[in-house]
Design an enzyme around this catalytic site. Structure first.
Site, PDB file in Angstrom:
ATOM      1  N   HIS A  22       0.860   5.249   1.103  1.00 12.75           N
ATOM      2  CA  HIS A  22       0.096   6.117   2.009  1.00 12.75           C
ATOM      3  C   HIS A  22       0.799   7.474   2.119  1.00 12.75           C
ATOM      4  CE1 HIS A  22      -2.706   6.969   5.306  1.00 12.75           C
ATOM      5  NE2 HIS A  22      -1.678   7.556   5.901  1.00 12.75           N
TER       6      HIS A  22
ATOM      7  N   ASN B 123       0.850  -1.189   0.000  1.00 11.10           N
ATOM      8  CA  ASN B 123       0.000   0.000   0.000  1.00 11.10           C
ATOM      9  C   ASN B 123       0.886   1.240   0.000  1.00 11.10           C
ATOM     10  OD1 ASN B 123      -2.412   1.587   0.298  1.00 11.10           O
ATOM     11  ND2 ASN B 123      -1.925   1.840   2.471  1.00 11.10           N
TER      12      ASN B 123
HETATM   13  C1  GAR Z   1      -2.267   8.767  -3.075  1.00 12.10           C
HETATM   14  O1  GAR Z   1      -1.667   9.917  -2.589  1.00 12.10           O
HETATM   15  C2  GAR Z   1      -2.230   7.655  -2.054  1.00 12.10           C
HETATM   16  O2  GAR Z   1      -1.126   7.741  -1.205  1.00 12.10           O
HETATM   17  C3  GAR Z   1      -3.494   7.902  -1.298  1.00 12.10           C
HETATM   18  O3  GAR Z   1      -4.439   8.273  -2.259  1.00 12.10           O
HETATM   19  C4  GAR Z   1      -3.777   8.972  -3.291  1.00 12.10           C
HETATM   20  C5  GAR Z   1      -4.253   8.407  -4.623  1.00 12.10           C
HETATM   21  O4  GAR Z   1      -3.782   9.165  -5.692  1.00 12.10           O
HETATM   22  N1  GAR Z   1      -3.873   6.733  -0.578  1.00 12.10           N
HETATM   23  C6  GAR Z   1      -4.431   6.750   0.613  1.00 12.10           C
HETATM   24  O5  GAR Z   1      -4.690   7.756   1.211  1.00 12.10           O
HETATM   25  C7  GAR Z   1      -4.731   5.374   1.173  1.00 12.10           C
HETATM   26  N2  GAR Z   1      -4.954   5.452   2.596  1.00 12.10           N
HETATM   27  P1  GAR Z   1      -3.802   8.558  -7.154  1.00 12.10           P
HETATM   28  O6  GAR Z   1      -5.189   7.984  -7.399  1.00 12.10           O
HETATM   29  O7  GAR Z   1      -3.547   9.741  -8.046  1.00 12.10           O
HETATM   30  O8  GAR Z   1      -2.734   7.515  -7.243  1.00 12.10           O
END
Ligand code: GAR
Length: 202
Positions: free
Chosen positions: A107, A105
């Protein structure tokens, strides 16, 4: 490197794009699964000829039913590794157990600080000066598994949630493909909470 990788994504999919564009990881991505029918990540998959699948939790009677369907799909597709790229659901126990130490994952904080759904907002509310990005293995607890890679990002006085998140995502786009490659090449050795990187970082 020859592996079968699935990416799970709920949103825009910029991390998925970074994975697809990575010369070591990209060609191993064979499946993209989203819980959101409109997720831009699905279109990114289509553009690359990668199979897109929508699995909507609302179509299942229970959380367990959804979890079993996801696990079955991953097994039918002979998936070896799973990458959560902005997947905004908690991965169920059945999936975690079927893919023990094979799910990563990404984060947007320096875990174990600021787990949860709004880490960037929470960082700004707390007034911390340094945050960052974490790639970790997924275990039964949320945002909790052994840490593979981490990198700090400075919080600037003029930052809002969007500007800070964009700088963190720039780091994620480097870190996540790197961690995915290490996992798929069998170079992560897990001992309790510790992850040893065999042969070091490239
Ligand atoms: C990313 O920044 C990821 O770290 C976060 O969502 C975003 C998705 O961006 N994930 C979380 O917060 C999970 N807990 P993306 O769709 O442009 O890759």
């Amino acid at each position: 490197m020859d592996a079968r990788i699935a990416v799970l994504a709920s949103g825009t999919g910029t991390n998925l794009q970074a994975l697809l564009d990575d010369p070591h990881v990209g060609h191993s991505i064979v499946l993209v699964v989203s819980d959101k029918p409109g997720a831009a990540a699905l279109e990114r998959a289509r553009m690359r000829g990668v199979k897109p699948v929508v699995l909507q939790p609302g179509h299942y009677a229970s959380r367990e039913g959804f979890d079993q369907a996801l696990t079955a799909l991953l097994e039918e597709e002979a998936i070896e590794f799973v990458l959560l790229a902005g997947y905004m659901r908690i991965v169920g126990i059945a999936t975690v157990r079927a893919f023990r130490d094979r799910i990563l994952n990404v984060h947007p904080s320096l875990l174990p600080a600021f787990p949860g759904a709004h880490p960037v907002r929470d960082v700004l509310t707390w007034g911390v000066r340094v945050t960052g990005a974490t790639v970790h293995l997924v275990d039964e607890e949320v945002d909790h598994g052994p840490i593979v890679l981490q990198e700090p990002v400075l919080v600037l006085p003029e930052d809002d949630e969007r500007s800070l998140h964009l700088r963190i995502q720039e780091v994620e786009h480097r870190l996540f493909p790197q961690a995915a490659r290490l996992l798929a090449e069998g170079r992560l050795k897990v001992e309790g909470r510790l992850v040893h990187i065999l042969e070091g970082l490239d």
